[in-house]
Design a protein around this motif. Structure first.
Motif, short mmCIF file in Angstrom:
data_model
loop_
_atom_site.label_atom_id
_atom_site.label_comp_id
_atom_site.label_asym_id
_atom_site.label_seq_id
_atom_site.Cartn_x
_atom_site.Cartn_y
_atom_site.Cartn_z
N ARG A 181 2.65 -22.24 12.68
CA ARG A 181 4.17 -22.39 12.54
C ARG A 181 4.90 -21.82 13.79
O ARG A 181 6.00 -22.58 14.02
N LEU A 182 4.46 -20.72 14.37
CA LEU A 182 5.18 -20.39 15.58
C LEU A 182 4.99 -21.43 16.70
O LEU A 182 6.08 -21.44 17.62
N PHE A 183 4.03 -22.14 16.74
CA PHE A 183 3.87 -23.08 18.08
C PHE A 183 4.77 -24.20 17.50
O PHE A 183 5.24 -24.87 18.39
N THR A 184 4.83 -24.62 16.20
CA THR A 184 5.57 -25.56 15.88
C THR A 184 7.13 -25.10 16.23
O THR A 184 7.89 -26.00 16.71
N LEU B 262 8.19 -34.38 16.71
CA LEU B 262 7.74 -33.23 16.55
C LEU B 262 7.18 -32.74 15.50
O LEU B 262 7.88 -33.18 14.22
N PRO B 263 6.38 -31.61 15.14
CA PRO B 263 6.02 -31.05 13.83
C PRO B 263 7.34 -30.42 13.36
O PRO B 263 8.17 -30.14 14.20
N GLU B 264 7.34 -30.03 12.12
CA GLU B 264 8.34 -29.51 11.52
C GLU B 264 8.12 -28.08 10.90
O GLU B 264 7.10 -27.91 10.38
N LEU B 265 8.94 -27.39 10.81
CA LEU B 265 8.88 -26.13 9.83
C LEU B 265 9.55 -26.53 8.43
O LEU B 265 10.58 -27.38 8.45
N LYS B 266 8.98 -26.14 7.36
CA LYS B 266 9.32 -26.70 5.94
C LYS B 266 9.54 -25.51 5.05
O LYS B 266 9.34 -24.40 5.46
N ALA B 267 10.37 -25.73 4.02
CA ALA B 267 10.63 -24.92 3.02
C ALA B 267 9.30 -24.03 2.54
O ALA B 267 9.41 -23.01 2.23
N VAL B 268 8.14 -24.84 2.19
CA VAL B 268 6.97 -24.20 2.08
C VAL B 268 6.47 -23.26 2.84
O VAL B 268 5.72 -22.24 2.43
N ASP B 269 6.96 -23.15 4.16
CA ASP B 269 6.34 -22.30 5.12
C ASP B 269 7.06 -20.98 4.82
O ASP B 269 6.31 -20.00 4.73
N TYR C 276 13.06 -18.64 9.07
CA TYR C 276 11.58 -18.20 9.09
C TYR C 276 11.27 -16.68 9.94
O TYR C 276 10.53 -16.08 9.52
N LEU C 277 11.93 -16.65 11.08
CA LEU C 277 11.76 -15.52 11.77
C LEU C 277 12.25 -14.25 10.87
O LEU C 277 11.58 -13.44 10.92
N ASN C 278 13.45 -14.16 10.05
CA ASN C 278 13.75 -13.27 9.30
C ASN C 278 12.70 -12.98 8.36
O ASN C 278 12.48 -11.90 8.08
N ARG C 279 12.27 -14.01 7.62
CA ARG C 279 11.24 -13.64 6.56
C ARG C 279 10.06 -13.18 7.24
O ARG C 279 9.19 -12.34 6.64
N LEU C 280 9.47 -13.78 8.38
CA LEU C 280 8.12 -13.26 9.11
C LEU C 280 8.48 -11.75 9.48
O LEU C 280 7.58 -11.07 9.21
#
Length: 182
Positions: free
Chosen positions: A63-66, A81-88, A151-155
């Motif tokens: 996910r970080l590469f994405t 490009l690949p995407e980040l999604k809510a499921v991530d 995503y970064l906040n949750r990570l």
């Protein structure tokens, strides 16, 4: 394919989409910090930890590469490009909740450390927070998909809870922060 192109010898680099920018550009800083974070997560993954966490960290690294590719893309990019999604994000939250179920409730902040792997988690968490701050600043000037910030906040939350879980798994003492008031 050669690793070196010599095109960046003048201090510029090319975004996905073709535009050349300074290597000190905020967009470069954003995806470079995500790359740094990804490397630290690889270091955590290389430790002797629960295989479930290794699998989770591999997914996070993907996910970080994405995320890096999304941050490296010029606004005029036409490439798919690949995407980040809510499921991530949902995955991170589920993993946090699963770890929280077996941890003692937090009563105070905890001091980083206690085991090398725990310290690596805290370093990665701090890099994640820096990556988030840079991405927020970038979003003040250019388009940044909001899911990157979420995503970064949750990570960073995941990495903190992972540090606590590894503390428990390694049977080391968690040191609460007790402020000195004198």
């Amino acid at each position: 394919m050669k690793v070196y192109t010599r095109k960046g010898d003048n201090g510029t680099t090319q975004l996905i989409g073709g535009r050349r920018v300074s290597k000190s550009n905020l967009r470069i800083e954003a995806y470079g910090t995500v790359d740094e974070l990804n490397s630290y997560i690889g270091l955590i993954r290389d430790q002797e930890i629960d295989p479930t966490h290794i699998d989770q960290l591999l997914i996070i690294q993907d996910r970080l590469f994405t995320m890096g590719s999304l941050l490296a893309a010029d606004a005029n990019n036409k490439m798919k490009l690949p995407e980040l999604k809510a499921v991530d994000i949902n995955n991170l939250e589920k993993w946090i909740d699963d770890m929280d179920e077996v941890l003692d409730p937090m009563k105070s902040f905890v001091l980083p450390g206690g085991h090398t792997t725990v310290s690596y988690c805290h370093i990665a968490r701090c890099i994640c927070r820096r990556s988030e701050r840079i991405s927020v600043e970038l979003s003040n000037h250019e388009n940044v998909p909001e899911i990157i910030l979420t995503y970064l906040n949750r990570l960073s939350d995941f990495l903190f809870v992972l540090s606590r879980k590894i503390t428990k798994d390694q049977n080391v003492k968690e040191h609460p922060w007790v402020p000195k008031m004198d």
